[in-house]
Design an enzyme around this catalytic site. Structure first.
Site, short mmCIF file in Angstrom:
data_model
loop_
_atom_site.label_atom_id
_atom_site.label_comp_id
_atom_site.label_asym_id
_atom_site.label_seq_id
_atom_site.Cartn_x
_atom_site.Cartn_y
_atom_site.Cartn_z
N LEU A 1 176.98 57.45 -1.05
CA LEU A 1 177.65 56.51 -2.16
C LEU A 1 177.70 57.09 -3.34
O LEU A 1 176.61 57.58 -3.80
CB LEU A 1 176.67 55.13 -2.05
CG LEU A 1 177.41 54.26 -3.32
CD1 LEU A 1 178.75 53.71 -2.83
CD2 LEU A 1 176.58 52.67 -3.15
N HIS A 2 178.98 57.22 -4.09
CA HIS A 2 179.07 57.79 -5.34
C HIS A 2 180.39 57.31 -5.97
O HIS A 2 181.21 57.03 -4.93
CB HIS A 2 179.04 59.32 -5.21
CG HIS A 2 179.99 59.92 -4.32
ND1 HIS A 2 180.26 60.08 -3.20
CD2 HIS A 2 181.18 60.72 -4.82
CE1 HIS A 2 181.24 60.62 -2.57
NE2 HIS A 2 181.96 61.00 -3.62
N LEU A 3 180.66 57.37 -7.11
CA LEU A 3 181.92 57.27 -7.72
C LEU A 3 181.99 58.49 -8.72
O LEU A 3 181.11 59.26 -9.07
CB LEU A 3 181.78 55.87 -8.91
CG LEU A 3 181.80 54.80 -8.14
CD1 LEU A 3 180.56 54.21 -7.31
CD2 LEU A 3 182.36 53.47 -8.87
#
Length: 385
Positions: free
Chosen positions: A217-219
């Site tokens: 999970l990353h932005l």
């Protein structure tokens, strides 16, 4: 009050000896509600090319100084220089940039076969990065709404940057979360936009099948010193409550959510967006999301003020792997109107018509698009009951 102030900005810099990096504690960037600037941020008449040419918030100063130091230390795959940029002639206003190095030197994407694919600790993930790649940890003070959901977010350099200040926002890597949007991650992304005084600091999310290259999970967050079509594109309401709008004057229509800033309205938006992305993920529909300062929904014009934050969500065809033969790959920034082009030949020959065709090729078939729109409208209506 956000930290650091000028007196301790250097706490975000690495010690000169790289042997000391592994033992260094990750510094916290602590902020509260008063550090989130919702209004009064506008584009200057002559948009500057680099972030530090505009007034900086403590967040901007911390990110830019630490990011610049990592450039000097050689922690990126290539040294990003000022990118050749052009606004493609036409009605859309695409911002095209030539970024040959990213096309050649970025890490090959992982093998992804499903939007709902589980995290695989054997594959590359953000627990395997070098210590020097972490700039700081975002830490929210308890005066902000949603404290019970609070989680610290690592701000990490993207070693294959799209633009100046390109970072990744990574929630607690040790939790080994797959690339599925969660409320805490989205909140951090929106608040990062509000922490910056630069109108061109944007945040985005690619799902699996939506060109996410790492299933952890990353932005993404980065500076781009140009207006983009999504900031002020007009929209039509889709639900009676006015919570969901459709941006139609774009090559790929997107679902628009809008908030004027921190508070209950922002928390409601986070809940609505994540309900929408949960629906898409559960139904194996790839998607991209883009967060930017922008005009309120409705009829707008190029002169409309950036009075709040726009969150735009696109449902799209799944695309697994990189298509090397195309001028650009369609993910969060391309859908928003920012086109990082891979080769000089494509950059010099690219037209608005060609860019529109590439983007429209990623749109869902009309019948499926209508089904998705009806489902999201129903989700918003359930919230009102």
């Amino acid at each position: 009050m956000a930290l650091p102030h000028d007196s301790n900005e250097t706490s975000y810099l690495l010690p000169p000896n790289n042997e000391d990096w592994g033992g260094q504690t990750i510094p916290d960037f602590v902020y509260g509600q008063k550090d989130l600037t919702a209004e009064g941020i506008q584009w200057p008449r002559n948009a500057p090319g680099i972030p530090d040419a505009l007034p900086q918030s403590p967040f901007d100063a911390a990110l830019c100084s630490a990011w610049k130091q990592r450039v000097e230390l050689g922690l990126f795959r290539y040294r990003l220089r000022e990118l050749q940029t052009q606004i493609l002639p036409g009605a859309v206003g695409f911002v095209a940039q030539l970024n040959v190095e990213r096309g050649v030197q970025r890490r090959p994407p992982q093998t992804i076969k499903s939007v709902r694919q589980a995290f695989d600790p054997v594959q590359f993930n953000f627990n395997k990065i070098r210590p020097g790649e972490v700039l700081f940890r975002l830490h929210r003070e308890p005066d902000l709404p949603g404290t019970l959901l609070q989680e610290d977010i690592l701000v990490v350099i993207n070693v294959s940057p799209l633009e100046w200040g390109h970072v990744l926002l990574v929630p607690e890597p040790a939790r080994q979360l797959p690339q599925r949007l969660l409320p805490g991650a989205l909140r951090a992304g929106i608040e990062a936009v509000l922490l910056s005084l630069h109108p061109g600091f944007r945040v985005g999310f690619n799902s699996l099948g939506g060109l996410a290259s790492v299933n952890h999970l990353h932005l993404h967050g980065y500076y781009l010193a140009h207006r983009l079509p999504v900031e002020q594109a007009p929209s039509e309401p889709l639900d009676p409550g006015g919570h969901l709008h459709l941006l139609q004057d774009l090559p790929a229509p997107g679902f628009l959510f809008y908030t004027r800033g921190p508070g209950p309205d922002l928390e409601s938006l986070i809940s609505r967006v994540c309900r929408a992305t949960d629906y898409l993920t559960d139904h194996e529909i790839a998607h991209n999301l883009f967060v930017t300062r922008g005009a309120p929904p409705g009829k707008t014009s190029p002169s409309s003020a950036l009075t709040g934050v726009r969150v735009i969500l696109w449902a799209r065809k799944s695309s697994f792997g990189i298509k090397d033969g195309e001028a650009f790959n369609v993910a969060l920034c391309e859908l928003a109107g920012h086109l990082p082009v891979k080769t000089s030949q494509d950059f010099s020959s690219l037209t608005e018509a060609a860019a529109v065709a590439l983007i429209q090729d990623c749109r869902l078939p009309p019948s499926q698009a209508e089904e998705v729109q009806a489902a999201l409208v129903a989700l918003m209506s359930q919230e009102e009951q």
